[in-house]
Scaffold this motif. Sequence first.
Motif, PDB file in Angstrom:
ATOM      1  N   UNK A   1      50.380  69.747  51.296  1.00  0.00           N
ATOM      2  CA  UNK A   1      51.667  69.272  50.792  1.00  0.00           C
ATOM      3  C   UNK A   1      51.381  68.010  49.996  1.00  0.00           C
ATOM      4  N   UNK A   2      51.750  68.005  48.735  1.00  0.00           N
ATOM      5  CA  UNK A   2      51.428  66.887  47.843  1.00  0.00           C
ATOM      6  C   UNK A   2      52.687  66.088  47.534  1.00  0.00           C
ATOM      7  N   UNK A   3      52.660  64.819  47.923  1.00  0.00           N
ATOM      8  CA  UNK A   3      53.778  63.900  47.687  1.00  0.00           C
ATOM      9  C   UNK A   3      53.243  62.676  46.960  1.00  0.00           C
ATOM     10  N   UNK A   4      54.007  62.176  46.003  1.00  0.00           N
ATOM     11  CA  UNK A   4      53.552  61.018  45.227  1.00  0.00           C
ATOM     12  C   UNK A   4      54.600  59.916  45.258  1.00  0.00           C
ATOM     13  N   UNK A   5      54.116  58.671  45.254  1.00  0.00           N
ATOM     14  CA  UNK A   5      54.984  57.496  45.185  1.00  0.00           C
ATOM     15  C   UNK A   5      54.594  56.713  43.944  1.00  0.00           C
ATOM     16  N   UNK A   6      55.552  56.550  43.019  1.00  0.00           N
ATOM     17  CA  UNK A   6      55.251  55.899  41.740  1.00  0.00           C
ATOM     18  C   UNK A   6      55.534  54.394  41.733  1.00  0.00           C
ATOM     19  N   UNK A   7      55.779  53.826  42.899  1.00  0.00           N
ATOM     20  CA  UNK A   7      56.094  52.406  42.991  1.00  0.00           C
ATOM     21  C   UNK A   7      57.582  52.153  43.147  1.00  0.00           C
TER      22      UNK A   7
ATOM     23  N   UNK B   1      59.840  58.457  45.419  1.00  0.00           N
ATOM     24  CA  UNK B   1      58.964  59.529  45.890  1.00  0.00           C
ATOM     25  C   UNK B   1      59.191  60.792  45.088  1.00  0.00           C
ATOM     26  N   UNK B   2      58.132  61.594  44.978  1.00  0.00           N
ATOM     27  CA  UNK B   2      58.192  62.890  44.307  1.00  0.00           C
ATOM     28  C   UNK B   2      57.506  63.931  45.194  1.00  0.00           C
ATOM     29  N   UNK B   3      58.177  65.047  45.436  1.00  0.00           N
ATOM     30  CA  UNK B   3      57.572  66.174  46.151  1.00  0.00           C
ATOM     31  C   UNK B   3      56.993  67.110  45.098  1.00  0.00           C
ATOM     32  N   UNK B   4      55.667  67.163  45.019  1.00  0.00           N
ATOM     33  CA  UNK B   4      55.003  67.948  43.989  1.00  0.00           C
ATOM     34  C   UNK B   4      54.651  69.358  44.454  1.00  0.00           C
TER      35      UNK B   4
ATOM     36  N   UNK C   1      57.526  63.054  56.072  1.00  0.00           N
ATOM     37  CA  UNK C   1      57.289  62.485  54.751  1.00  0.00           C
ATOM     38  C   UNK C   1      57.891  63.349  53.646  1.00  0.00           C
ATOM     39  N   UNK C   2      57.977  64.658  53.868  1.00  0.00           N
ATOM     40  CA  UNK C   2      58.714  65.519  52.930  1.00  0.00           C
ATOM     41  C   UNK C   2      60.181  65.094  52.927  1.00  0.00           C
ATOM     42  N   UNK C   3      60.722  64.829  54.098  1.00  0.00           N
ATOM     43  CA  UNK C   3      62.106  64.359  54.198  1.00  0.00           C
ATOM     44  C   UNK C   3      62.277  63.056  53.414  1.00  0.00           C
ATOM     45  N   UNK C   4      61.331  62.167  53.541  1.00  0.00           N
ATOM     46  CA  UNK C   4      61.366  60.899  52.801  1.00  0.00           C
ATOM     47  C   UNK C   4      61.382  61.155  51.298  1.00  0.00           C
ATOM     48  N   UNK C   5      60.513  62.066  50.825  1.00  0.00           N
ATOM     49  CA  UNK C   5      60.417  62.350  49.393  1.00  0.00           C
ATOM     50  C   UNK C   5      61.672  63.040  48.861  1.00  0.00           C
ATOM     51  N   UNK C   6      62.231  63.944  49.642  1.00  0.00           N
ATOM     52  CA  UNK C   6      63.414  64.694  49.201  1.00  0.00           C
ATOM     53  C   UNK C   6      64.721  63.966  49.490  1.00  0.00           C
ATOM     54  N   UNK C   7      64.653  62.908  50.297  1.00  0.00           N
ATOM     55  CA  UNK C   7      65.850  62.161  50.706  1.00  0.00           C
ATOM     56  C   UNK C   7      66.929  63.112  51.234  1.00  0.00           C
TER      57      UNK C   7
END
Length: 190
Positions: free
Chosen positions: A172-178, A181-184, A149-155
């Motif tokens: 590990x905090x990851x956010x999806x804004x709609x 993705x953001x790796x926080x 999922x980090x890979x998904x957020x960082x592309x």
Amino acid sequence: MTRFWWVRHGPTHRKGMVGWSDVAADLSDTAAIARLHDHLPDAPVISSDLIRCVTTADAIQKDRPRLPHDAGLRELNFGAWELKTAAEIEASHPEAIRNFWDRPDLNAAPGGESWTDMTTRVGRAVDRLIETQTGDVIVVAHFGAILGQVQRALACPVSEVLGHKIDNLSVTRLAFDGRRWHAEAINHIP
């Protein structure tokens, strides 16, 4: 926005490849569990269905709501290599293990799954959570599931994401804004 607070389960102290094997977590570091509990938001908790994640989720849950365990959040399936050390695999399957580590996105252990198979499976579980949850969600999972999922957020490619460390009982905090993705935070130790 949905914010995922990924928690890696407690340590297993196993030296081999632990994927779908159901081994227990060592949760004896009660101070670390307490710090983790206090660091996390008041949010629903979900975990992989493997015992090391279930018991870690139980330890941090307290008064938080609990969502049903999800097998889609499991670790990479190492198939015939489950619980074997790198030296044991190298001795019996030297070319296969080299191919696996050279291109884990394309290669799998005999009877196991590739990195791409695992990230697709975990991604589907995360997408189901996005459909049903808003705000914060605590997900207790495994090294590979979190890194996928980090890979998904960082592309980024798998070769780059495998350079990240994900410690036991880290967040590990990851956010999806709609839309994206953001790796926080990656591998935060409370």
